[in-house]
Design an enzyme around this catalytic site. Structure first.
Site, short mmCIF file in Angstrom:
data_model
loop_
_atom_site.label_atom_id
_atom_site.label_comp_id
_atom_site.label_asym_id
_atom_site.label_seq_id
_atom_site.Cartn_x
_atom_site.Cartn_y
_atom_site.Cartn_z
CB SER A 16 -0.75 -0.27 1.37
OG SER A 16 -1.57 1.22 1.46
CE1 TYR B 229 -4.09 -2.17 5.30
CE2 TYR B 229 -3.29 -0.04 4.74
CZ TYR B 229 -3.92 -1.27 4.25
OH TYR B 229 -4.08 -1.41 2.80
P1 NDP Z 1 -11.57 -5.84 -0.50
O1 NDP Z 1 -12.17 -5.58 0.94
O2 NDP Z 1 -12.58 -5.63 -1.55
O3 NDP Z 1 -10.88 -7.28 -0.70
C1 NDP Z 1 -10.07 -7.75 0.58
C2 NDP Z 1 -9.97 -9.39 0.03
O4 NDP Z 1 -9.28 -9.97 1.06
C3 NDP Z 1 -11.26 -9.88 0.12
O5 NDP Z 1 -11.46 -10.82 -1.02
C4 NDP Z 1 -11.47 -10.89 1.37
O6 NDP Z 1 -12.23 -11.72 1.16
C5 NDP Z 1 -9.77 -11.07 1.66
N1 NDP Z 1 -9.64 -11.72 2.98
C6 NDP Z 1 -9.71 -10.82 3.98
N2 NDP Z 1 -9.50 -11.54 5.16
C7 NDP Z 1 -9.01 -12.74 4.59
C8 NDP Z 1 -8.63 -14.07 5.14
N3 NDP Z 1 -8.48 -14.11 6.48
N4 NDP Z 1 -8.38 -14.88 4.38
C9 NDP Z 1 -8.58 -15.20 3.05
N5 NDP Z 1 -9.19 -13.69 2.40
C10 NDP Z 1 -9.10 -12.62 3.35
O7 NDP Z 1 -10.51 -4.73 -0.27
P2 NDP Z 1 -9.34 -4.50 -1.35
O8 NDP Z 1 -9.64 -5.27 -2.67
O9 NDP Z 1 -8.83 -3.12 -1.47
O10 NDP Z 1 -8.06 -5.21 -0.86
C11 NDP Z 1 -7.10 -6.10 -1.25
C12 NDP Z 1 -5.36 -5.66 -0.94
O11 NDP Z 1 -5.32 -4.43 -1.14
C13 NDP Z 1 -5.51 -5.57 0.59
O12 NDP Z 1 -4.31 -6.24 0.95
C14 NDP Z 1 -5.64 -4.26 1.02
O13 NDP Z 1 -4.75 -4.03 2.09
C15 NDP Z 1 -4.68 -3.67 -0.18
N6 NDP Z 1 -4.93 -2.13 -0.55
C16 NDP Z 1 -5.97 -1.72 -0.90
C17 NDP Z 1 -6.20 -0.30 -0.97
C18 NDP Z 1 -7.69 0.32 -1.52
O14 NDP Z 1 -7.46 1.70 -1.43
N7 NDP Z 1 -8.55 -0.39 -1.60
C19 NDP Z 1 -4.95 0.51 -1.03
C20 NDP Z 1 -3.74 -0.17 -0.65
C21 NDP Z 1 -3.81 -1.51 -0.41
P3 NDP Z 1 -13.19 -12.74 2.41
O15 NDP Z 1 -13.63 -11.56 3.25
O16 NDP Z 1 -14.22 -13.44 1.36
O17 NDP Z 1 -12.14 -13.46 3.22
#
Ligand code: NDP
Length: 242
Positions: free
Chosen positions: A135, A148
């Site tokens: 990030s 975070y």
């Molecule tokens: P979302 O919340 O849409 O996606 C997060 C994903 O992580 C979901 O598919 C969720 O699936 C999965 N997840 C969470 N916990 C678990 C777990 N314990 N085991 C398996 N899967 C898990 O957000 P984003 O798409 O934005 O996030 C994706 C990545 O991008 C993250 O690492 C986030 O920190 C990073 N990021 C995002 C930014 C943004 O602005 N959106 C900026 C910078 C980084 P489920 O709940 O079904 O398990």
């Protein structure tokens, strides 16, 4: 053949659809089985190849299982996109220690578990690519993001050393670390602190871009010739001043 964690929404879902459209076989992992089934179904319906596994990245056995599924279904693993994560932002003084621990478990240990699951295969085949979602909070400190951001700094450091050691060991494992800024996904839903949520929503409304832009970068990194690593991508809206 690419494994994607956090594939049930946001960046992971966009990457799965984009890569499958370009002909990659994808294996999707996350906890929400219904969402994974729907996404994999849409990919297959559009002519792509996708399977999925309900998984919690904090469990090593789930990570081992998804690698096994990928190998059994598609005969090997070319790349893994370690993308699962959560961002319950809050000031340190709020002492949301359960959320701190959860971020450490998913954002740090989840990445470690994924690497531990796939590395023996990559070392044996002397090829493979590890892509991870850090990030901009892994490059710079932001209020409400002490923990975070710390988890995302960890991803940066770990991926950089993995890259160096793989080169030194001659295993030809490539890495790519992505540093998204404000991407419109479900990520903000994990924030329970009122003022942090309000501040973040305001920021994302003004500067947020689509997760497809991150999928573009993942596709670019995967498409590079085998002798090339372009390791660090900061990706954000063009109008972002911070
Ligand atoms: P979302 O919340 O849409 O996606 C997060 C994903 O992580 C979901 O598919 C969720 O699936 C999965 N997840 C969470 N916990 C678990 C777990 N314990 N085991 C398996 N899967 C898990 O957000 P984003 O798409 O934005 O996030 C994706 C990545 O991008 C993250 O690492 C986030 O920190 C990073 N990021 C995002 C930014 C943004 O602005 N959106 C900026 C910078 C980084 P489920 O709940 O079904 O398990």
């Amino acid at each position: 053949m690419v494994i994607i964690t956090g594939a049930s929404s946001g960046i992971g879902e966009a990457a799965a659809k984009r890569l499958a459209k370009e002909g990659a076989k994808v294996v999707l992992g996350a906890r929400r089985r219904d969402r994974l089934a729907k996404i994999a179904g849409a990919i297959v319906e559009a002519g792509g190849e996708a399977v999925f596994q309900e998984m919690d990245v904090t469990r090593q056995s789930d990570n081992d299982e998804i690698v096994r599924l990928a190998k059994e279904t598609f005969g090997g693993v070319d790349a893994i996109f370690l993308n699962a994560g959560l961002m319950p932002s809050s000031p340190v003084s709020a002492l949301k220690t359960d959320e701190w621990n959860r971020m450490v478990d998913v954002n740090i240990k989840g990445v470690l578990n994924g690497v531990a699951a796939v590395l023996p295969t990559f070392i044996e085949q002397k090829s493979g690519q590890v892509i991870a979602t850090s990030s901009v909070a892994g490059l710079k400190a932001y209020p409400n993001g002490a923990v975070y951001g710390g988890t995302k700094w960890f991803v940066r450091e770990f991926m950089e050393v993995l890259r160096m050691e793989s080169a030194m060991e001659g295993t030809n494992i490539r890495t790519a670390t992505i540093y998204p800024a404000a991407i419109r996904t479900e990520l903000l839903d994990t924030i329970t602190d009122g003022q942090a949520a309000e501040a973040m929503h305001g920021l994302y409304e003004k500067f947020g871009i689509s997760p497809e832009r991150i999928a573009d970068v993942v596709a670019f990194a995967l498409d590079l010739p085998e002798d090339t690593t372009v390791n660090e991508f900061t990706v954000g809206p063009a109008n972002q001043p911070w």
